[in-house]
Design a protein around this motif. Structure first.
Motif, mmCIF file in Angstrom:
data_model
loop_
_atom_site.group_PDB
_atom_site.id
_atom_site.type_symbol
_atom_site.label_atom_id
_atom_site.label_comp_id
_atom_site.label_asym_id
_atom_site.label_seq_id
_atom_site.Cartn_x
_atom_site.Cartn_y
_atom_site.Cartn_z
ATOM 1 N N THR A 2 0.844 -1.193 0.000
ATOM 2 C CA THR A 2 0.000 0.000 0.000
ATOM 3 C C THR A 2 0.883 1.246 0.000
ATOM 4 O OG1 THR A 2 -0.110 -0.025 2.400
ATOM 5 C CG2 THR A 2 -1.892 -1.140 1.221
ATOM 6 N N PRO A 3 0.432 2.276 -0.721
ATOM 7 C CA PRO A 3 1.220 3.517 -0.758
ATOM 8 C C PRO A 3 1.327 4.141 0.641
ATOM 9 C CG PRO A 3 -0.647 3.605 -2.295
ATOM 10 C CD PRO A 3 -0.774 2.353 -1.504
ATOM 11 N N LYS A 4 2.453 4.757 0.894
ATOM 12 C CA LYS A 4 2.688 5.408 2.184
ATOM 13 C C LYS A 4 1.838 6.666 2.291
ATOM 14 C CE LYS A 4 6.282 7.045 5.189
ATOM 15 N NZ LYS A 4 7.694 7.207 5.459
ATOM 16 N N ARG A 5 1.315 6.905 3.488
ATOM 17 C CA ARG A 5 0.513 8.101 3.763
ATOM 18 C C ARG A 5 1.314 9.041 4.665
ATOM 19 N NH1 ARG A 5 -4.715 8.753 3.461
ATOM 20 N NH2 ARG A 5 -4.908 9.594 5.553
ATOM 21 N N PRO A 6 1.070 10.345 4.554
ATOM 22 C CA PRO A 6 1.712 11.274 5.473
ATOM 23 C C PRO A 6 1.300 10.963 6.914
ATOM 24 C CG PRO A 6 0.645 12.448 3.669
ATOM 25 C CD PRO A 6 0.224 11.020 3.572
ATOM 26 N N ALA A 7 2.196 11.161 7.860
ATOM 27 C CA ALA A 7 1.941 10.838 9.268
ATOM 28 C C ALA A 7 0.678 11.521 9.784
ATOM 29 C CB ALA A 7 3.140 11.219 10.127
ATOM 30 N N ARG A 8 0.427 12.751 9.350
ATOM 31 C CA ARG A 8 -0.755 13.478 9.829
ATOM 32 C C ARG A 8 -1.847 13.564 8.775
ATOM 33 N NH1 ARG A 8 1.444 18.681 12.953
ATOM 34 N NH2 ARG A 8 2.172 19.201 10.890
ATOM 35 N N GLY A 9 -1.782 12.706 7.778
ATOM 36 C CA GLY A 9 -2.815 12.687 6.741
ATOM 37 C C GLY A 9 -2.530 13.714 5.651
ATOM 38 N N TRP A 10 -3.282 13.590 4.561
ATOM 39 C CA TRP A 10 -3.144 14.509 3.437
ATOM 40 C C TRP A 10 -3.673 15.885 3.807
ATOM 41 C CZ3 TRP A 10 0.061 12.659 0.103
ATOM 42 C CH2 TRP A 10 0.141 11.295 -0.114
ATOM 43 N N LEU A 11 -3.285 16.883 3.063
ATOM 44 C CA LEU A 11 -3.807 18.236 3.285
ATOM 45 C C LEU A 11 -5.303 18.236 3.020
ATOM 46 C CD1 LEU A 11 -1.084 20.389 1.440
ATOM 47 C CD2 LEU A 11 -1.179 19.770 3.869
ATOM 48 N N ASP A 12 -6.040 18.958 3.865
ATOM 49 C CA ASP A 12 -7.480 19.082 3.595
ATOM 50 C C ASP A 12 -7.664 20.113 2.470
ATOM 51 O OD1 ASP A 12 -7.622 21.743 4.644
ATOM 52 O OD2 ASP A 12 -8.141 21.010 6.641
ATOM 53 N N GLY A 13 -8.877 20.313 2.053
ATOM 54 C CA GLY A 13 -9.161 21.201 0.916
ATOM 55 C C GLY A 13 -8.636 22.613 1.090
ATOM 56 N N ASP A 14 -8.886 23.210 2.261
ATOM 57 C CA ASP A 14 -8.408 24.573 2.505
ATOM 58 C C ASP A 14 -6.879 24.627 2.577
ATOM 59 O OD1 ASP A 14 -10.928 25.713 2.512
ATOM 60 O OD2 ASP A 14 -11.141 25.656 4.703
ATOM 61 N N GLN A 15 -6.278 23.630 3.218
ATOM 62 C CA GLN A 15 -4.818 23.602 3.298
ATOM 63 C C GLN A 15 -4.202 23.450 1.909
ATOM 64 O OE1 GLN A 15 -4.503 20.275 5.982
ATOM 65 N NE2 GLN A 15 -4.019 21.592 7.743
#
Length: 163
Positions: A2-15
């Motif tokens: 499985t592809p690695k995910r950022p430790a704190r998750g992907w950026l949300d829409g506003d970020q």
């Protein structure tokens, strides 16, 4: 796998929107500023950054390490760039008085003249491209936000804090 995910998750829409807006702005401003300095004064934006940092330093002189730290460059990049600027007569490179193993970069008269000639057009461009597009009521909040982000980069980044 499985592809690695950022430790704190992907950026949300506003970020993501904010980050991409910053990247677009930073890249385009850098291009426009560099183009104007090159066309009107035969200076690059990195040249201007070095000259500006030296112009406000005590005696217009800093060690390679201090200058690199102040403008946020790696020491080797600054060393190479300063050598090229010295060949053009914009700065001088000399052994430090206290420690001859240390190189100091000084603003040469030709560099001061180049900076003084370029500054009015540079400031006009900053007014035109940056401040004319920023409503007055957003200037202070944007300045505060940028100062907070810069402090976070200094705290969590890898380069030493400027002197």
């Amino acid at each position: 796998m499985t592809p690695k995910r950022p430790a704190r998750g992907w950026l949300d829409g506003d970020q993501q929107r904010t980050w991409l807006a910053y990247i677009r702005l930073q890249l385009r401003l850098t291009y426009e500023i560099n183009r104007q300095l090159q066309a009107e004064h035969d200076l690059s934006m990195p040249d201007y950054d070095v000259l500006t940092a030296l112009s406000v330093a005590p005696a217009s002189c800093l060690t390679i390490t201090a200058l690199a730290t102040n403008i946020g460059w790696e020491r080797s990049r600054l060393s190479h760039h300063a050598r090229r600027m010295a060949e053009r007569g914009l700065v001088s490179l000399d052994p430090a008085q206290r420690d001859r193993r240390v190189t100091e970069v000084s603003l040469a008269p030709r560099g001061r003249h180049a900076l003084e000639a370029a500054a009015p057009g540079h400031v006009d461009l900053i007014h035109d491209l940056f401040f004319d597009g920023l409503p007055a009521e957003l200037q202070a909040p944007l300045g505060a936000a940028l100062e907070h982000i810069y402090e976070n980069v200094l705290t969590r980044g890898t380069l030493p804090r400027p002197l």
